[in-house]
Scaffold this active site. Sequence first.
Site, PDB file in Angstrom:
ATOM      1  N   GLY A   1       6.218  22.283  60.897  1.00 58.97           N
ATOM      2  CA  GLY A   1       6.640  22.562  62.280  1.00 58.97           C
ATOM      3  C   GLY A   1       6.288  23.999  62.651  1.00 58.97           C
ATOM      4  N   HIS A   2       6.643  24.939  61.780  1.00 58.84           N
ATOM      5  CA  HIS A   2       6.304  26.344  62.032  1.00 58.84           C
ATOM      6  C   HIS A   2       4.780  26.527  62.113  1.00 58.84           C
ATOM      7  CE1 HIS A   2      10.253  26.950  59.739  1.00 58.84           C
ATOM      8  NE2 HIS A   2      10.485  27.582  60.869  1.00 58.84           N
TER       9      HIS A   2
ATOM     10  N   SER B   1      12.840  20.769  59.504  1.00 60.26           N
ATOM     11  CA  SER B   1      13.748  21.909  59.632  1.00 60.26           C
ATOM     12  C   SER B   1      13.894  22.571  58.264  1.00 60.26           C
ATOM     13  CB  SER B   1      15.118  21.420  60.104  1.00 60.26           C
ATOM     14  OG  SER B   1      16.095  22.410  59.870  1.00 60.26           O
TER      15      SER B   1
ATOM     16  N   ARG C   1      16.503  23.700  57.190  1.00 66.38           N
ATOM     17  CA  ARG C   1      17.804  23.254  56.668  1.00 66.38           C
ATOM     18  C   ARG C   1      17.720  21.875  56.000  1.00 66.38           C
ATOM     19  NH1 ARG C   1      19.924  26.361  61.298  1.00 66.38           N
ATOM     20  NH2 ARG C   1      21.304  27.965  60.438  1.00 66.38           N
TER      21      ARG C   1
HETATM   22  P1  AMP Z   1      13.337  28.847  62.710  1.00 70.13           P
HETATM   23  O1  AMP Z   1      12.604  29.412  61.547  1.00 70.13           O
HETATM   24  O2  AMP Z   1      14.154  27.642  62.385  1.00 70.13           O
HETATM   25  O3  AMP Z   1      14.090  29.898  63.491  1.00 70.13           O
HETATM   26  O4  AMP Z   1      12.222  28.308  63.689  1.00 70.13           O
HETATM   27  C1  AMP Z   1      11.200  29.141  64.161  1.00 70.13           C
HETATM   28  C2  AMP Z   1      10.477  28.439  65.274  1.00 70.13           C
HETATM   29  O5  AMP Z   1       9.922  27.226  64.792  1.00 70.13           O
HETATM   30  C3  AMP Z   1      11.390  28.062  66.442  1.00 70.13           C
HETATM   31  O6  AMP Z   1      10.702  28.288  67.662  1.00 70.13           O
HETATM   32  C4  AMP Z   1      11.646  26.608  66.207  1.00 70.13           C
HETATM   33  O7  AMP Z   1      11.942  25.885  67.375  1.00 70.13           O
HETATM   34  C5  AMP Z   1      10.309  26.174  65.637  1.00 70.13           C
HETATM   35  N1  AMP Z   1      10.455  24.934  64.872  1.00 70.13           N
HETATM   36  C6  AMP Z   1      11.351  24.683  63.891  1.00 70.13           C
HETATM   37  N2  AMP Z   1      11.225  23.409  63.457  1.00 70.13           N
HETATM   38  C7  AMP Z   1      10.229  22.851  64.191  1.00 70.13           C
HETATM   39  C8  AMP Z   1       9.646  21.550  64.234  1.00 70.13           C
HETATM   40  N3  AMP Z   1      10.048  20.566  63.436  1.00 70.13           N
HETATM   41  N4  AMP Z   1       8.639  21.329  65.105  1.00 70.13           N
HETATM   42  C9  AMP Z   1       8.222  22.325  65.930  1.00 70.13           C
HETATM   43  N5  AMP Z   1       8.742  23.566  65.950  1.00 70.13           N
HETATM   44  C10 AMP Z   1       9.738  23.827  65.100  1.00 70.13           C
END
Ligand code: AMP
Length: 277
Positions: free
Chosen positions: A37-38, A182, A184
């Site tokens: 996702g990232h 995620s 998590r």
């Molecule tokens: P985080 O590391 O959880 O703070 O996420 C960093 C960025 O990655 C944020 O903009 C999230 O919305 C995005 N993000 C996290 N999981 C996904 C996913 N499964 N698909 C797309 N973007 C994601």
Amino acid sequence: MHIFDTKQQVTSYITSARQGKSAKIALVPTMGALHDGHLSLIKLAKQQADIVICSIFVNPTQFGPSEDFNKYPRNLEQDFNLLDEVFCDIVFAPSTQEIYGSSIEKFEKKIQHADILCGAFRQGHFEGVVQIVGKLFDIVKPDVAIFGEKDFQQLFILKENFSEINIVGAPIIREADGLAMSSRNKYLTEAERKIAGKLNVILKEALEKIKSAKNSAQIDEILVLAKKNIISSGFTKIDYIEAREQNNLELTTAYSNNTRIFAAVWLVKTRLIDNYL
Ligand code: AMP
């Protein structure tokens, strides 16, 4: 790929990159423990800019006192390798001290739309998000910043608070069974992981039914049934499941092209969020 941990390194790199040229800079803020996702955000950023900066910072001010700040997964070496593989130009992975100095100040500004959906269950969360993103924007001064629709409320609030930056949303990347990726998800046991894959199915079904609902009472009935399905599937708690209009985050009273279904649920100690349009 350059790996920086000080603001000074980032600003001097950017200043010299911009010298005499119009280098377009994209920022992708993350908390690390990176997954596909990232990486999809980095790939999108590459299409939009000349220089892509990914920040990795587990921001203490967006976690509540009983939340998972201490145990949040951290794996910098692996993150660096993954970012290198997708041709990220710069990683900015500062310490807490580098960002906040010796005392972490509380963010006092009142944020709109921060008391609904996740904000109703995570007091101060979006204030912490706006605080850290503001600090990162001040350091990097990006032309464009990419955020995932996975955290749709975060994307909405950031667009509202930083209208001077081109904030771009990116679609949710999912596992084969539809579970939204995620960091998590790493917390889930094997048995919990199987249950987790059912959330997206229930949300999609509920949204399909909402499309033909005649009034808000029928929408409520559909959401009540979805809640029952979530609990009977094995999830242990529901924070919310709601249909809202994605352009203003108002509760949906009749289906429209902007109707998005949102949920936050728990599997024992792990909180999962998801949404569908
Ligand atoms: P985080 O590391 O959880 O703070 O996420 C960093 C960025 O990655 C944020 O903009 C999230 O919305 C995005 N993000 C996290 N999981 C996904 C996913 N499964 N698909 C797309 N973007 C994601």
